[in-house]
Design a protein around this motif. Structure first.
Motif, PDB file in Angstrom:
ATOM      1  N   GLN A 376      47.816  52.843  38.830  1.00 27.80           N
ATOM      2  CA  GLN A 376      47.471  52.062  37.657  1.00 27.80           C
ATOM      3  C   GLN A 376      48.446  50.887  37.549  1.00 27.80           C
ATOM      4  O   GLN A 376      49.497  50.881  38.197  1.00 27.80           O
ATOM      5  CB  GLN A 376      47.528  52.917  36.396  1.00 27.80           C
ATOM      6  CG  GLN A 376      46.444  53.979  36.314  1.00 27.80           C
ATOM      7  CD  GLN A 376      45.056  53.376  36.125  1.00 27.80           C
ATOM      8  OE1 GLN A 376      44.922  52.201  35.830  1.00 27.80           O
ATOM      9  NE2 GLN A 376      44.033  54.198  36.303  1.00 27.80           N
ATOM     10  N   GLN A 442      52.041  46.896  40.533  1.00 27.15           N
ATOM     11  CA  GLN A 442      51.051  47.871  41.000  1.00 27.15           C
ATOM     12  C   GLN A 442      51.281  48.214  42.476  1.00 27.15           C
ATOM     13  O   GLN A 442      51.431  47.323  43.314  1.00 27.15           O
ATOM     14  CB  GLN A 442      49.631  47.338  40.837  1.00 27.15           C
ATOM     15  CG  GLN A 442      48.552  48.352  41.234  1.00 27.15           C
ATOM     16  CD  GLN A 442      47.151  47.780  41.229  1.00 27.15           C
ATOM     17  OE1 GLN A 442      46.968  46.569  41.351  1.00 27.15           O
ATOM     18  NE2 GLN A 442      46.144  48.651  41.099  1.00 27.15           N
ATOM     19  N   LYS A 484      42.052  48.997  36.137  1.00 21.98           N
ATOM     20  CA  LYS A 484      42.466  48.150  37.255  1.00 21.98           C
ATOM     21  C   LYS A 484      41.614  46.894  37.330  1.00 21.98           C
ATOM     22  O   LYS A 484      42.095  45.830  37.745  1.00 21.98           O
ATOM     23  CB  LYS A 484      42.357  48.931  38.570  1.00 21.98           C
ATOM     24  CG  LYS A 484      43.251  50.166  38.636  1.00 21.98           C
ATOM     25  CD  LYS A 484      42.998  50.952  39.920  1.00 21.98           C
ATOM     26  CE  LYS A 484      43.732  52.278  39.900  1.00 21.98           C
ATOM     27  NZ  LYS A 484      43.456  53.075  41.118  1.00 21.98           N
TER      28      LYS A 484
END
Length: 525
Positions: A376, A442, A484
Protein backbone atom coordinates in the motif's frame (compact mmCIF):
# COMPACT_ATOMS: atom_id res chain seq x y z
CA UNK A 1 39.68 56.68 -1.19
CA UNK A 2 37.73 53.78 0.32
CA UNK A 3 38.69 54.94 3.84
CA UNK A 4 37.45 58.48 3.19
CA UNK A 5 34.17 57.19 1.72
CA UNK A 6 33.76 54.83 4.66
CA UNK A 7 34.20 57.62 7.23
CA UNK A 8 31.69 59.88 5.44
CA UNK A 9 29.13 57.07 5.09
CA UNK A 10 29.60 56.09 8.73
CA UNK A 11 28.87 59.63 9.92
CA UNK A 12 25.70 59.81 7.77
CA UNK A 13 24.44 56.45 9.03
CA UNK A 14 25.11 57.24 12.67
CA UNK A 15 23.24 60.54 12.34
CA UNK A 16 20.37 58.89 10.50
CA UNK A 17 20.00 55.93 12.80
CA UNK A 18 20.69 57.61 16.13
CA UNK A 19 19.86 61.28 15.47
CA UNK A 20 16.19 60.61 16.15
CA UNK A 21 14.98 57.62 18.10
CA UNK A 22 11.88 57.45 15.90
CA UNK A 23 13.85 57.23 12.65
CA UNK A 24 13.71 53.91 10.84
CA UNK A 25 15.96 52.86 7.96
CA UNK A 26 14.40 50.48 5.43
CA UNK A 27 16.23 48.48 2.79
CA UNK A 28 13.89 47.96 -0.17
CA UNK A 29 14.31 45.03 -2.54
CA UNK A 30 12.44 44.28 -5.76
CA UNK A 31 12.37 40.54 -6.43
CA UNK A 32 13.28 39.46 -9.95
CA UNK A 33 10.45 37.87 -11.91
CA UNK A 34 12.45 35.72 -14.32
CA UNK A 35 11.99 31.97 -13.99
CA UNK A 36 15.62 31.24 -13.12
CA UNK A 37 15.38 33.33 -9.94
CA UNK A 38 12.43 31.49 -8.39
CA UNK A 39 14.61 28.72 -6.98
CA UNK A 40 16.58 31.32 -5.00
CA UNK A 41 14.01 33.84 -3.70
CA UNK A 42 14.13 32.29 -0.22
CA UNK A 43 17.66 33.71 0.12
CA UNK A 44 16.17 37.16 0.75
CA UNK A 45 13.22 36.13 2.95
CA UNK A 46 13.69 37.16 6.60
CA UNK A 47 11.46 36.93 9.66
CA UNK A 48 11.46 40.67 10.35
CA UNK A 49 10.77 41.73 6.76
CA UNK A 50 7.66 43.49 5.46
CA UNK A 51 6.39 42.15 2.14
CA UNK A 52 4.43 43.98 -0.56
CA UNK A 53 2.75 41.46 -2.85
CA UNK A 54 1.57 43.02 -6.13
CA UNK A 55 -1.16 41.28 -8.13
CA UNK A 56 -2.08 42.07 -11.73
CA UNK A 57 -5.87 42.40 -11.63
CA UNK A 58 -6.11 42.39 -15.45
CA UNK A 59 -5.14 38.71 -15.73
CA UNK A 60 -7.22 35.54 -15.52
CA UNK A 61 -5.98 34.10 -12.25
CA UNK A 62 -6.63 30.49 -13.28
CA UNK A 63 -5.17 30.66 -16.80
CA UNK A 64 -1.96 28.70 -16.99
CA UNK A 65 0.94 30.33 -18.79
CA UNK A 66 1.63 28.74 -22.17
CA UNK A 67 5.17 28.02 -23.20
CA UNK A 68 6.45 30.17 -26.03
CA UNK A 69 9.29 28.82 -28.12
CA UNK A 70 12.11 31.31 -28.31
CA UNK A 71 13.96 31.96 -31.51
CA UNK A 72 16.71 29.42 -31.96
CA UNK A 73 20.21 30.67 -31.32
CA UNK A 74 22.19 29.41 -34.28
CA UNK A 75 25.45 29.64 -32.36
CA UNK A 76 24.35 26.73 -30.16
CA UNK A 77 24.25 23.18 -31.54
CA UNK A 78 20.68 22.25 -32.50
CA UNK A 79 20.79 19.05 -30.42
CA UNK A 80 20.99 21.02 -27.18
CA UNK A 81 19.46 24.33 -28.24
CA UNK A 82 15.90 23.69 -27.00
CA UNK A 83 16.84 22.27 -23.61
CA UNK A 84 19.12 24.88 -22.12
CA UNK A 85 17.47 27.87 -20.54
CA UNK A 86 15.40 27.53 -17.40
CA UNK A 87 12.97 30.37 -18.06
CA UNK A 88 12.44 29.33 -21.71
CA UNK A 89 11.92 25.60 -21.28
CA UNK A 90 8.66 23.80 -20.54
CA UNK A 91 8.67 21.18 -17.84
CA UNK A 92 10.84 22.77 -15.16
CA UNK A 93 9.60 23.58 -11.68
CA UNK A 94 8.67 27.25 -12.10
CA UNK A 95 7.24 27.52 -15.61
CA UNK A 96 3.75 27.26 -17.09
CA UNK A 97 2.07 28.39 -13.86
CA UNK A 98 -1.14 30.35 -13.55
CA UNK A 99 -1.16 33.74 -11.75
CA UNK A 100 -2.82 31.94 -8.83
CA UNK A 101 0.07 29.43 -8.73
CA UNK A 102 2.56 32.29 -8.45
CA UNK A 103 0.41 34.00 -5.83
CA UNK A 104 0.32 30.86 -3.71
CA UNK A 105 4.05 30.34 -4.29
CA UNK A 106 4.80 33.71 -2.71
CA UNK A 107 2.47 33.13 0.23
CA UNK A 108 4.03 29.71 0.88
CA UNK A 109 7.59 30.98 0.50
CA UNK A 110 6.97 33.83 2.93
CA UNK A 111 5.35 31.47 5.44
CA UNK A 112 8.03 28.77 5.16
CA UNK A 113 11.10 31.00 5.27
CA UNK A 114 9.72 34.10 6.98
CA UNK A 115 7.60 32.29 9.52
CA UNK A 116 4.50 34.50 9.19
CA UNK A 117 2.07 36.08 6.73
CA UNK A 118 1.03 38.89 9.08
CA UNK A 119 3.41 41.44 7.54
CA UNK A 120 2.16 41.25 3.95
CA UNK A 121 0.61 44.22 2.18
CA UNK A 122 -1.54 43.17 -0.78
CA UNK A 123 -1.69 45.55 -3.73
CA UNK A 124 -3.71 45.15 -6.91
CA UNK A 125 -2.26 46.80 -10.02
CA UNK A 126 -3.73 47.70 -13.46
CA UNK A 127 -6.87 49.18 -11.97
CA UNK A 128 -7.92 50.60 -15.36
CA UNK A 129 -7.80 47.10 -16.90
CA UNK A 130 -9.22 45.19 -13.94
CA UNK A 131 -11.24 42.11 -14.92
CA UNK A 132 -14.91 42.16 -13.97
CA UNK A 133 -14.66 38.69 -12.45
CA UNK A 134 -11.64 39.56 -10.33
CA UNK A 135 -12.51 39.61 -6.62
CA UNK A 136 -9.58 40.43 -4.38
CA UNK A 137 -11.37 39.64 -1.13
CA UNK A 138 -12.48 36.22 -2.33
CA UNK A 139 -8.93 35.48 -3.46
CA UNK A 140 -7.49 36.30 -0.05
CA UNK A 141 -10.22 34.41 1.77
CA UNK A 142 -9.48 31.34 -0.36
CA UNK A 143 -5.83 31.68 0.63
CA UNK A 144 -6.89 31.98 4.27
CA UNK A 145 -8.85 28.73 3.91
CA UNK A 146 -5.59 27.10 2.78
CA UNK A 147 -3.87 28.52 5.89
CA UNK A 148 -1.67 30.71 3.68
CA UNK A 149 -3.06 33.94 5.15
CA UNK A 150 -3.66 34.28 8.87
CA UNK A 151 -6.34 36.98 8.85
CA UNK A 152 -9.13 38.28 6.64
CA UNK A 153 -8.33 41.31 4.53
CA UNK A 154 -11.44 43.36 3.82
CA UNK A 155 -9.77 46.29 2.05
CA UNK A 156 -6.83 45.41 -0.22
CA UNK A 157 -5.20 48.38 -1.96
CA UNK A 158 -5.83 48.59 -5.72
CA UNK A 159 -3.79 51.11 -7.67
CA UNK A 160 -2.96 52.12 -11.26
CA UNK A 161 0.74 52.92 -11.28
CA UNK A 162 0.65 53.97 -14.94
CA UNK A 163 -0.87 57.33 -14.02
CA UNK A 164 -0.48 59.83 -11.21
CA UNK A 165 -3.52 61.66 -9.91
CA UNK A 166 -5.31 62.25 -6.62
CA UNK A 167 -6.62 58.67 -6.50
CA UNK A 168 -3.15 57.25 -7.05
CA UNK A 169 -1.69 59.59 -4.45
CA UNK A 170 -4.28 58.48 -1.91
CA UNK A 171 -3.42 54.82 -2.63
CA UNK A 172 0.31 55.51 -2.21
CA UNK A 173 -0.39 57.28 1.08
CA UNK A 174 -2.39 54.28 2.22
CA UNK A 175 0.53 51.99 1.36
CA UNK A 176 2.90 54.21 3.37
CA UNK A 177 0.52 54.12 6.32
CA UNK A 178 0.32 50.32 6.15
CA UNK A 179 4.12 50.10 6.17
CA UNK A 180 4.34 52.45 9.17
CA UNK A 181 1.71 50.46 11.03
CA UNK A 182 3.61 47.20 10.46
CA UNK A 183 6.90 48.81 11.50
CA UNK A 184 5.34 49.96 14.76
CA UNK A 185 4.27 46.37 15.43
CA UNK A 186 7.78 45.04 14.84
CA UNK A 187 10.06 44.39 17.77
CA UNK A 188 12.72 47.09 18.13
CA UNK A 189 16.03 46.45 19.80
CA UNK A 190 18.89 48.80 20.48
CA UNK A 191 22.07 47.77 18.72
CA UNK A 192 25.61 48.92 19.53
CA UNK A 193 26.87 51.87 17.45
CA UNK A 194 29.96 49.87 16.48
CA UNK A 195 27.70 47.43 14.62
CA UNK A 196 26.62 50.31 12.39
CA UNK A 197 30.29 50.95 11.75
CA UNK A 198 30.67 47.43 10.44
CA UNK A 199 27.53 47.70 8.34
CA UNK A 200 28.96 50.71 6.54
CA UNK A 201 32.31 48.99 6.10
CA UNK A 202 30.66 45.91 4.59
CA UNK A 203 28.70 48.04 2.11
CA UNK A 204 31.95 49.44 0.72
CA UNK A 205 34.00 46.23 0.82
CA UNK A 206 31.40 44.15 -1.03
CA UNK A 207 31.90 46.20 -4.20
CA UNK A 208 35.27 44.49 -4.63
CA UNK A 209 34.99 41.44 -2.38
CA UNK A 210 31.48 39.94 -2.36
CA UNK A 211 32.63 37.02 -0.22
CA UNK A 212 35.20 37.18 2.59
CA UNK A 213 36.64 35.04 5.36
CA UNK A 214 35.69 35.49 9.00
CA UNK A 215 39.35 36.06 9.78
CA UNK A 216 39.16 39.22 7.63
CA UNK A 217 36.41 40.51 9.93
CA UNK A 218 38.54 39.84 12.99
CA UNK A 219 41.42 41.68 11.34
CA UNK A 220 39.17 44.72 10.83
CA UNK A 221 38.42 44.79 14.54
CA UNK A 222 42.12 45.05 15.30
CA UNK A 223 42.20 48.35 13.39
CA UNK A 224 39.26 49.90 15.25
CA UNK A 225 39.27 51.74 18.57
CA UNK A 226 36.91 49.22 20.18
CA UNK A 227 37.08 45.56 21.13
CA UNK A 228 34.65 42.75 20.41
CA UNK A 229 34.57 39.22 21.80
CA UNK A 230 34.07 36.22 19.49
CA UNK A 231 30.55 35.85 20.88
CA UNK A 232 29.67 39.47 20.07
CA UNK A 233 31.08 39.10 16.56
CA UNK A 234 28.88 36.04 16.02
CA UNK A 235 25.85 37.94 17.41
CA UNK A 236 26.54 40.89 15.12
CA UNK A 237 26.87 38.70 12.02
CA UNK A 238 23.69 36.85 12.97
CA UNK A 239 21.89 40.19 13.27
CA UNK A 240 23.14 41.31 9.84
CA UNK A 241 21.98 37.98 8.41
CA UNK A 242 18.49 38.17 9.93
CA UNK A 243 18.13 41.76 8.70
CA UNK A 244 19.08 40.73 5.16
CA UNK A 245 22.43 42.54 4.99
CA UNK A 246 24.63 39.47 4.52
CA UNK A 247 24.41 35.68 4.45
CA UNK A 248 26.05 33.98 7.41
CA UNK A 249 25.37 30.66 9.13
CA UNK A 250 27.27 29.98 12.33
CA UNK A 251 27.53 26.25 11.71
CA UNK A 252 30.07 23.68 10.60
CA UNK A 253 31.57 24.19 7.11
CA UNK A 254 29.92 27.60 6.77
CA UNK A 255 31.04 29.63 9.77
CA UNK A 256 34.44 30.57 8.32
CA UNK A 257 32.92 32.43 5.35
CA UNK A 258 30.35 35.21 5.03
CA UNK A 259 28.71 36.53 1.88
CA UNK A 260 28.53 40.31 1.77
CA UNK A 261 26.79 40.72 -1.59
CA UNK A 262 23.61 38.66 -1.68
CA UNK A 263 22.79 39.61 -5.27
CA UNK A 264 26.23 38.40 -6.36
CA UNK A 265 25.47 35.10 -4.61
CA UNK A 266 22.18 34.78 -6.51
CA UNK A 267 23.87 35.68 -9.79
CA UNK A 268 26.41 32.90 -9.23
CA UNK A 269 23.54 30.42 -9.02
CA UNK A 270 21.91 31.94 -12.10
CA UNK A 271 25.23 31.69 -13.95
CA UNK A 272 25.34 27.96 -13.21
CA UNK A 273 21.79 27.17 -14.31
CA UNK A 274 20.85 29.64 -17.03
CA UNK A 275 23.57 32.04 -18.16
CA UNK A 276 23.56 32.17 -21.96
CA UNK A 277 27.20 33.17 -22.33
CA UNK A 278 28.68 30.19 -20.52
CA UNK A 279 26.23 27.83 -22.23
CA UNK A 280 27.31 29.02 -25.66
CA UNK A 281 30.97 28.74 -24.74
CA UNK A 282 30.67 25.35 -23.09
CA UNK A 283 28.75 23.94 -26.04
CA UNK A 284 31.80 24.66 -28.17
CA UNK A 285 34.27 22.86 -25.95
CA UNK A 286 36.08 19.99 -27.62
CA UNK A 287 35.89 17.64 -24.65
CA UNK A 288 33.08 15.23 -25.52
CA UNK A 289 32.71 14.18 -21.87
CA UNK A 290 32.05 17.78 -20.77
CA UNK A 291 29.48 18.24 -23.53
CA UNK A 292 27.71 15.09 -22.36
CA UNK A 293 27.79 16.23 -18.73
CA UNK A 294 26.32 19.59 -19.69
CA UNK A 295 23.43 17.97 -21.56
CA UNK A 296 22.84 15.61 -18.63
CA UNK A 297 22.71 18.60 -16.28
CA UNK A 298 20.11 20.49 -18.32
CA UNK A 299 17.93 17.40 -18.63
CA UNK A 300 18.27 15.76 -15.20
CA UNK A 301 19.67 18.49 -12.97
CA UNK A 302 22.91 16.75 -11.90
CA UNK A 303 26.06 18.81 -12.47
CA UNK A 304 29.35 16.92 -12.34
CA UNK A 305 31.76 18.46 -9.81
CA UNK A 306 34.54 19.36 -12.28
CA UNK A 307 32.05 21.11 -14.59
CA UNK A 308 30.60 22.98 -11.59
CA UNK A 309 34.06 24.25 -10.68
CA UNK A 310 34.75 25.21 -14.31
CA UNK A 311 31.59 27.36 -14.43
CA UNK A 312 32.45 29.11 -11.17
CA UNK A 313 36.03 29.70 -12.28
CA UNK A 314 34.60 31.29 -15.42
CA UNK A 315 32.57 33.56 -13.13
CA UNK A 316 35.83 34.64 -11.45
CA UNK A 317 35.30 32.76 -8.18
CA UNK A 318 38.53 31.47 -6.68
CA UNK A 319 38.86 27.78 -5.85
CA UNK A 320 39.06 28.48 -2.10
CA UNK A 321 35.42 29.65 -2.12
CA UNK A 322 33.83 27.25 -4.61
CA UNK A 323 32.96 24.40 -2.21
CA UNK A 324 31.69 26.80 0.48
CA UNK A 325 29.51 28.58 -2.07
CA UNK A 326 27.89 25.25 -2.90
CA UNK A 327 27.37 24.53 0.81
CA UNK A 328 25.59 27.87 1.23
CA UNK A 329 23.35 27.17 -1.77
CA UNK A 330 22.63 23.73 -0.33
CA UNK A 331 21.69 25.22 3.04
CA UNK A 332 19.22 27.51 1.23
CA UNK A 333 17.65 24.65 -0.77
CA UNK A 334 18.96 25.69 -4.18
CA UNK A 335 21.11 22.65 -4.90
CA UNK A 336 22.47 19.62 -3.07
CA UNK A 337 25.68 17.59 -3.17
CA UNK A 338 25.33 13.97 -4.27
CA UNK A 339 27.97 11.24 -4.17
CA UNK A 340 28.36 8.21 -6.43
CA UNK A 341 25.37 9.17 -8.56
CA UNK A 342 25.00 6.66 -11.40
CA UNK A 343 24.66 8.02 -14.93
CA UNK A 344 23.55 6.36 -18.15
CA UNK A 345 26.92 4.94 -19.20
CA UNK A 346 27.14 2.83 -16.04
CA UNK A 347 29.67 5.08 -14.30
CA UNK A 348 29.05 7.22 -11.24
CA UNK A 349 29.86 10.84 -10.50
CA UNK A 350 30.04 13.24 -7.58
CA UNK A 351 28.25 16.51 -8.22
CA UNK A 352 25.47 18.95 -7.41
CA UNK A 353 21.79 18.18 -7.91
CA UNK A 354 19.68 21.23 -8.85
CA UNK A 355 15.97 20.24 -8.63
CA UNK A 356 14.78 23.39 -10.44
CA UNK A 357 16.65 22.27 -13.59
CA UNK A 358 15.23 18.74 -13.69
CA UNK A 359 12.68 18.30 -16.51
CA UNK A 360 12.20 14.54 -16.17
CA UNK A 361 8.56 13.53 -15.78
CA UNK A 362 7.80 10.70 -13.36
CA UNK A 363 5.87 7.97 -15.19
CA UNK A 364 5.30 4.99 -12.88
CA UNK A 365 4.18 1.68 -14.29
CA UNK A 366 0.44 1.25 -13.61
CA UNK A 367 0.71 -2.54 -13.78
CA UNK A 368 3.57 -2.55 -11.28
CA UNK A 369 2.30 -0.19 -8.60
CA UNK A 370 -1.27 -1.51 -8.73
CA UNK A 371 -0.10 -5.12 -8.46
CA UNK A 372 -1.20 -7.21 -5.49
CA UNK A 373 2.48 -7.82 -4.74
CA UNK A 374 3.18 -4.11 -4.26
CA UNK A 375 2.66 -2.52 -0.86
CA UNK A 376 0.00 0.00 0.00
CA UNK A 377 1.13 3.61 -0.47
CA UNK A 378 2.53 5.14 2.71
CA UNK A 379 1.85 8.87 2.80
CA UNK A 380 3.20 11.91 4.65
CA UNK A 381 0.55 14.62 4.50
CA UNK A 382 1.71 18.09 5.49
CA UNK A 383 -0.84 20.12 7.42
CA UNK A 384 -0.67 23.45 5.61
CA UNK A 385 1.92 23.35 2.85
CA UNK A 386 4.86 21.32 1.64
CA UNK A 387 8.04 23.39 1.07
CA UNK A 388 9.03 23.51 -2.60
CA UNK A 389 12.55 22.25 -1.94
CA UNK A 390 11.53 19.49 0.48
CA UNK A 391 11.34 16.63 -2.01
CA UNK A 392 14.74 17.52 -3.48
CA UNK A 393 16.25 17.47 0.00
CA UNK A 394 14.58 14.11 0.70
CA UNK A 395 15.90 12.49 -2.49
CA UNK A 396 19.46 13.70 -1.91
CA UNK A 397 19.41 12.51 1.72
CA UNK A 398 18.36 9.05 0.48
CA UNK A 399 21.02 8.90 -2.24
CA UNK A 400 23.77 10.10 0.10
CA UNK A 401 22.89 7.47 2.70
CA UNK A 402 24.44 4.87 0.38
CA UNK A 403 21.39 2.59 0.52
CA UNK A 404 19.48 4.12 -2.38
CA UNK A 405 20.16 4.70 -6.06
CA UNK A 406 17.81 5.56 -8.94
CA UNK A 407 16.73 2.78 -11.32
CA UNK A 408 17.57 3.60 -14.93
CA UNK A 409 18.66 7.09 -13.82
CA UNK A 410 15.00 7.96 -13.08
CA UNK A 411 15.47 10.88 -10.71
CA UNK A 412 12.52 13.07 -11.68
CA UNK A 413 11.22 16.43 -10.54
CA UNK A 414 8.17 14.95 -8.76
CA UNK A 415 9.19 11.35 -8.23
CA UNK A 416 11.96 8.79 -8.18
CA UNK A 417 12.18 5.11 -9.11
CA UNK A 418 14.67 3.88 -6.52
CA UNK A 419 16.51 0.71 -5.60
CA UNK A 420 16.96 0.18 -1.87
CA UNK A 421 19.72 -2.19 -0.81
CA UNK A 422 21.28 -2.61 2.60
CA UNK A 423 23.32 -5.14 4.57
CA UNK A 424 23.96 -7.38 1.59
CA UNK A 425 20.24 -7.98 1.03
CA UNK A 426 18.72 -8.15 -2.41
CA UNK A 427 17.75 -4.71 -3.70
CA UNK A 428 14.06 -3.80 -3.74
CA UNK A 429 12.24 -1.30 -5.96
CA UNK A 430 10.60 1.71 -4.28
CA UNK A 431 8.65 4.64 -5.71
CA UNK A 432 9.01 8.02 -4.02
CA UNK A 433 6.56 10.70 -5.14
CA UNK A 434 5.33 14.17 -4.24
CA UNK A 435 2.25 16.20 -5.15
CA UNK A 436 0.83 19.29 -3.47
CA UNK A 437 0.97 18.56 0.28
CA UNK A 438 2.06 14.90 0.26
CA UNK A 439 5.12 12.69 -0.07
CA UNK A 440 4.46 8.98 -0.71
CA UNK A 441 6.51 5.78 -0.41
CA UNK A 442 5.62 2.44 -2.00
CA UNK A 443 7.42 -0.89 -2.41
CA UNK A 444 6.98 -2.19 -5.96
CA UNK A 445 6.66 -5.95 -6.50
CA UNK A 446 7.73 -8.49 -3.90
CA UNK A 447 9.14 -7.01 -0.74
CA UNK A 448 10.56 -8.28 2.55
CA UNK A 449 9.37 -7.35 6.02
CA UNK A 450 12.94 -6.58 7.11
CA UNK A 451 13.58 -4.05 4.35
CA UNK A 452 10.13 -2.59 4.95
CA UNK A 453 10.91 -1.79 8.57
CA UNK A 454 14.31 -0.32 7.65
CA UNK A 455 12.85 1.90 4.93
CA UNK A 456 10.04 3.15 7.18
CA UNK A 457 12.46 4.11 9.91
CA UNK A 458 14.98 5.67 7.53
CA UNK A 459 12.42 7.81 5.68
CA UNK A 460 10.79 8.88 8.93
CA UNK A 461 14.17 9.92 10.36
CA UNK A 462 15.02 11.93 7.25
CA UNK A 463 11.64 13.70 7.25
CA UNK A 464 12.03 14.63 10.93
CA UNK A 465 15.45 16.10 10.23
CA UNK A 466 14.36 18.02 7.13
CA UNK A 467 11.43 19.84 8.74
CA UNK A 468 13.95 21.51 11.07
CA UNK A 469 15.29 23.56 8.12
CA UNK A 470 12.27 25.84 7.93
CA UNK A 471 11.24 28.89 9.96
CA UNK A 472 7.59 27.92 10.26
CA UNK A 473 6.09 24.90 11.96
CA UNK A 474 6.06 22.20 9.27
CA UNK A 475 3.60 19.69 10.70
CA UNK A 476 2.67 16.45 8.97
CA UNK A 477 0.51 13.40 9.54
CA UNK A 478 1.36 9.83 8.63
CA UNK A 479 -1.19 7.66 6.84
CA UNK A 480 -1.97 5.97 3.53
CA UNK A 481 -3.74 6.50 0.24
CA UNK A 482 -7.10 4.74 0.22
CA UNK A 483 -6.30 2.73 -2.91
CA UNK A 484 -3.24 2.13 -5.05
CA UNK A 485 -5.20 3.38 -8.04
CA UNK A 486 -5.26 6.87 -6.48
CA UNK A 487 -1.48 7.15 -6.36
CA UNK A 488 0.82 9.35 -8.47
CA UNK A 489 -1.78 11.97 -9.39
CA UNK A 490 -1.96 15.71 -8.87
CA UNK A 491 -4.98 15.27 -6.56
CA UNK A 492 -3.74 12.18 -4.70
CA UNK A 493 -3.85 14.20 -1.48
CA UNK A 494 -7.68 14.00 -1.61
CA UNK A 495 -7.44 10.27 -0.97
CA UNK A 496 -5.29 10.44 2.14
CA UNK A 497 -6.50 8.21 5.00
CA UNK A 498 -5.13 8.74 8.50
CA UNK A 499 -4.77 5.97 11.05
CA UNK A 500 -7.02 7.88 13.42
CA UNK A 501 -10.06 8.58 11.25
CA UNK A 502 -9.86 5.83 8.59
CA UNK A 503 -12.06 7.83 6.24
CA UNK A 504 -11.30 8.93 2.68
CA UNK A 505 -12.59 12.41 1.84
CA UNK A 506 -12.07 11.88 -1.88
CA UNK A 507 -14.17 8.71 -1.97
CA UNK A 508 -16.53 9.84 0.83
CA UNK A 509 -16.37 6.45 2.51
CA UNK A 510 -14.56 4.58 5.31
CA UNK A 511 -11.33 2.71 4.61
CA UNK A 512 -11.18 -0.39 6.84
CA UNK A 513 -8.05 -2.01 5.41
CA UNK A 514 -5.84 0.37 7.43
CA UNK A 515 -6.05 -1.99 10.41
CA UNK A 516 -5.04 -5.02 8.35
CA UNK A 517 -2.12 -3.57 6.36
CA UNK A 518 0.53 -5.40 8.38
CA UNK A 519 3.46 -4.36 6.20
CA UNK A 520 3.26 -0.70 7.27
CA UNK A 521 1.57 -1.42 10.59
CA UNK A 522 4.53 -0.84 12.88
CA UNK A 523 5.26 2.68 11.69
CA UNK A 524 5.53 4.97 14.69
CA UNK A 525 4.81 8.66 14.30
Amino acid sequence: MLEEEFEERNKRNLKLRFGNKDDVVLDVLDFAGQGEYYASHQTYIRKDAIFILAIDTSKDFNQRKKHKEREENKSIPEAVNKNLFLCDRPGVAFTCWSPKDYFYYWLKTIQIHGGSSERIIFIGTHEDEKRKDFNFVHLLNDAMAENLVTKAYSKPIIIDLCRYDEVTEEALTEIKNEICMLINKCRRENRPAKWVTFSSRFEIIKRKYPIIKIEDVLEMIDHFDFEMSDTEVADMLHFFHTSGKIIFFNMSRLQDILILDIQWFIDCFKHIIADRQHVEEDCRIVDVKDQKMLRNFHEKGVLEISLYKKLLTQKGISKQYQNTLGEYQSKLGMMFYVQNYEIDDGSSIDGWYVPSINTQEFKPSNARYRSNESSQILCFKFKDYLPYDFFGRLIVACVNSGHWHPYDFRLCKAGADMCYQKSGNEGEQIYLFTSKRIVTVQFIGKHSEQNGQEVKQEILTIVRQLVQFYSCSTEYELGFLCRKEEGYKENSVNHFVSKRYKFCQGCSQPCDWVDTESFWKEVRI
